[in-house]
Design a protein around this motif. Structure first.
Motif, PDB file in Angstrom:
ATOM      1  N   ARG A   1       0.884  -1.005   0.017  1.00 14.05           N
ATOM      2  CA  ARG A   1      -0.165   0.025  -0.040  1.00 14.05           C
ATOM      3  C   ARG A   1       0.817   1.128  -0.098  1.00 14.05           C
ATOM      4  N   LEU A   2       1.953   1.140   0.876  1.00 16.42           N
ATOM      5  CA  LEU A   2       2.922   2.374   0.893  1.00 16.42           C
ATOM      6  C   LEU A   2       3.861   2.464  -0.567  1.00 16.42           C
ATOM      7  N   GLN A   3       3.745   1.124  -1.109  1.00 18.28           N
ATOM      8  CA  GLN A   3       4.732   1.287  -2.240  1.00 18.28           C
ATOM      9  C   GLN A   3       6.383   1.443  -1.604  1.00 18.28           C
ATOM     10  N   ALA A   4       6.538   0.506  -0.575  1.00 17.46           N
ATOM     11  CA  ALA A   4       7.826   0.377  -0.094  1.00 17.46           C
ATOM     12  C   ALA A   4       8.385  -0.718  -0.591  1.00 17.46           C
ATOM     13  N   ALA A   5       9.015  -1.016  -1.741  1.00 14.09           N
ATOM     14  CA  ALA A   5       9.199  -2.238  -2.371  1.00 14.09           C
ATOM     15  C   ALA A   5      10.637  -2.794  -1.579  1.00 14.09           C
ATOM     16  N   GLU A   6      11.416  -1.833  -1.055  1.00 15.47           N
ATOM     17  CA  GLU A   6      12.388  -2.681  -0.349  1.00 15.47           C
ATOM     18  C   GLU A   6      12.148  -3.430   0.956  1.00 15.47           C
ATOM     19  N   GLU A   7      10.998  -2.606   1.711  1.00 12.53           N
ATOM     20  CA  GLU A   7      10.392  -3.345   2.833  1.00 12.53           C
ATOM     21  C   GLU A   7       9.489  -4.649   2.356  1.00 12.53           C
ATOM     22  N   GLU A   8       8.911  -4.495   1.442  1.00 13.33           N
ATOM     23  CA  GLU A   8       8.034  -5.475   0.992  1.00 13.33           C
ATOM     24  C   GLU A   8       8.801  -6.620   0.701  1.00 13.33           C
ATOM     25  N   ALA A   9       9.922  -6.549  -0.092  1.00 17.90           N
ATOM     26  CA  ALA A   9      10.885  -7.569  -0.617  1.00 17.90           C
ATOM     27  C   ALA A   9      11.486  -8.323   0.764  1.00 17.90           C
ATOM     28  N   GLY A  10      12.143  -7.399   1.626  1.00 20.79           N
ATOM     29  CA  GLY A  10      12.485  -7.841   2.769  1.00 20.79           C
ATOM     30  C   GLY A  10      11.463  -8.757   3.679  1.00 20.79           C
ATOM     31  N   ALA A  11      10.211  -8.490   3.869  1.00 25.31           N
ATOM     32  CA  ALA A  11       9.024  -9.130   4.454  1.00 25.31           C
ATOM     33  C   ALA A  11       8.753 -10.691   3.706  1.00 25.31           C
ATOM     34  N   GLU A  12       8.798 -10.392   2.315  1.00 23.87           N
ATOM     35  CA  GLU A  12       8.605 -11.515   1.587  1.00 23.87           C
ATOM     36  C   GLU A  12       9.729 -12.615   1.704  1.00 23.87           C
ATOM     37  N   GLU A  13      10.971 -12.192   1.753  1.00 24.36           N
ATOM     38  CA  GLU A  13      12.267 -13.136   2.187  1.00 24.36           C
ATOM     39  C   GLU A  13      12.141 -13.541   3.495  1.00 24.36           C
ATOM     40  N   ASP A  14      11.649 -12.745   4.539  1.00 20.49           N
ATOM     41  CA  ASP A  14      11.501 -13.370   6.008  1.00 20.49           C
ATOM     42  C   ASP A  14      10.650 -14.251   5.982  1.00 20.49           C
ATOM     43  N   LEU A  15       9.484 -14.135   5.450  1.00 22.61           N
ATOM     44  CA  LEU A  15       8.146 -15.280   5.312  1.00 22.61           C
ATOM     45  C   LEU A  15       8.628 -16.337   4.738  1.00 22.61           C
ATOM     46  N   GLU A  16       9.380 -16.195   3.421  1.00 23.05           N
ATOM     47  CA  GLU A  16       9.646 -17.353   2.864  1.00 23.05           C
ATOM     48  C   GLU A  16      10.913 -18.199   3.766  1.00 23.05           C
ATOM     49  N   ARG A  17      11.581 -17.483   4.295  1.00 21.44           N
ATOM     50  CA  ARG A  17      12.895 -18.232   5.386  1.00 21.44           C
ATOM     51  C   ARG A  17      12.184 -18.953   6.232  1.00 21.44           C
ATOM     52  N   ILE A  18      10.924 -18.388   6.885  1.00 22.85           N
ATOM     53  CA  ILE A  18      10.295 -19.056   7.860  1.00 22.85           C
ATOM     54  C   ILE A  18       9.361 -20.304   7.519  1.00 22.85           C
ATOM     55  N   ARG A  19       8.838 -20.059   6.348  1.00 22.73           N
ATOM     56  CA  ARG A  19       8.154 -21.287   5.734  1.00 22.73           C
ATOM     57  C   ARG A  19       9.079 -22.333   5.328  1.00 22.73           C
ATOM     58  N   THR A  20      10.154 -22.037   4.876  1.00 21.65           N
ATOM     59  CA  THR A  20      11.263 -23.106   4.715  1.00 21.65           C
ATOM     60  C   THR A  20      11.683 -23.866   5.817  1.00 21.65           C
ATOM     61  N   ARG A  21      11.564 -22.962   6.936  1.00 18.71           N
ATOM     62  CA  ARG A  21      12.137 -23.567   8.141  1.00 18.71           C
ATOM     63  C   ARG A  21      11.042 -24.665   8.845  1.00 18.71           C
ATOM     64  N   VAL A  22       9.968 -24.091   8.739  1.00 13.37           N
ATOM     65  CA  VAL A  22       8.756 -25.080   9.261  1.00 13.37           C
ATOM     66  C   VAL A  22       8.549 -26.320   8.507  1.00 13.37           C
ATOM     67  N   ILE A  23       8.629 -26.336   6.946  1.00 17.13           N
ATOM     68  CA  ILE A  23       8.820 -27.406   6.338  1.00 17.13           C
ATOM     69  C   ILE A  23       9.978 -28.115   6.577  1.00 17.13           C
ATOM     70  N   GLU A  24      11.165 -27.741   6.873  1.00 21.28           N
ATOM     71  CA  GLU A  24      12.177 -28.550   7.259  1.00 21.28           C
ATOM     72  C   GLU A  24      11.968 -29.267   8.714  1.00 21.28           C
ATOM     73  N   PHE A  25      11.298 -28.598   9.386  1.00 14.83           N
ATOM     74  CA  PHE A  25      11.120 -28.825  10.833  1.00 14.83           C
ATOM     75  C   PHE A  25      10.251 -30.217  10.684  1.00 14.83           C
ATOM     76  N   ASP A  26       9.236 -29.903   9.850  1.00 18.63           N
ATOM     77  CA  ASP A  26       8.168 -31.119   9.710  1.00 18.63           C
ATOM     78  C   ASP A  26       8.593 -32.213   9.269  1.00 18.63           C
ATOM     79  N   ARG A  27       9.623 -32.245   8.100  1.00 13.22           N
ATOM     80  CA  ARG A  27      10.535 -33.337   7.780  1.00 13.22           C
ATOM     81  C   ARG A  27      11.279 -34.102   8.516  1.00 13.22           C
ATOM     82  N   LEU A  28      11.783 -33.423   9.403  1.00 18.22           N
ATOM     83  CA  LEU A  28      12.558 -33.971  10.715  1.00 18.22           C
ATOM     84  C   LEU A  28      11.726 -34.756  11.573  1.00 18.22           C
ATOM     85  N   ARG A  29      10.593 -33.962  12.049  1.00 15.03           N
ATOM     86  CA  ARG A  29       9.809 -35.063  12.859  1.00 15.03           C
ATOM     87  C   ARG A  29       8.903 -36.312  12.352  1.00 15.03           C
TER      88      ARG A  29
END
Length: 131
Positions: A102-130
């Motif tokens: 909404r703010l057209q803050a591309a750098e913050e949007e990209a950073g938050a998307e990277e953070d979210l993807e990193r978290i999703r990846t870690r959750v998937i890896e954790f589930d695989r280990l379980r």
């Protein structure tokens, strides 16, 4: 952030906060609370980090500081994941992404998307280990 740098950052932020409060510089206060939260997180003090980040988020929202709200929400999302609260992390990061768009803050949007993807990846890896 290295531990020594994080300790120094905590000290500087703690010194700056009362100055900004006396001055009524609420935007600077919100920025400093976010930085303090990030420094506490770097020291693995995630509960105190989350407290500072929630304060930053509330203040930024109350004063209408949109960019600072996004930054606080993004940092809080990462912190919540580290506190073992992945659903809260996803909520904060998703909200940060939407606000950045909404703010057209591309750098913050990209950073938050990277953070979210990193978290999703870690959750998937954790589930695989379980399994």
């Amino acid at each position: 952030m290295f531990t020594g740098q994080a300790h120094a950052a905590v000290a500087l932020c703690r010194e700056a906060l009362p100055v900004f409060r006396r001055m009524g510089a609420q935007k600077n206060e919100a920025i400093t609370l976010t930085r303090l939260g990030c420094a506490r997180r770097a020291l693995s003090d995630v509960d105190r980090a989350a407290d500072h980040l929630r304060q930053a988020l509330t203040l930024a929202r109350d004063i209408g500081a949109a960019l600072e709200e996004i930054q606080a929400r993004r940092a809080l999302g990462v912190c919540e994941f580290e506190r073992g609260r992945p659903a809260a992390a996803v909520r904060h990061l998703t909200a940060a992404i939407e606000a950045a768009r909404r703010l057209q803050a591309a750098e913050e949007e990209a950073g938050a998307e990277e953070d979210l993807e990193r978290i999703r990846t870690r959750v998937i890896e954790f589930d695989r280990l379980r399994l």
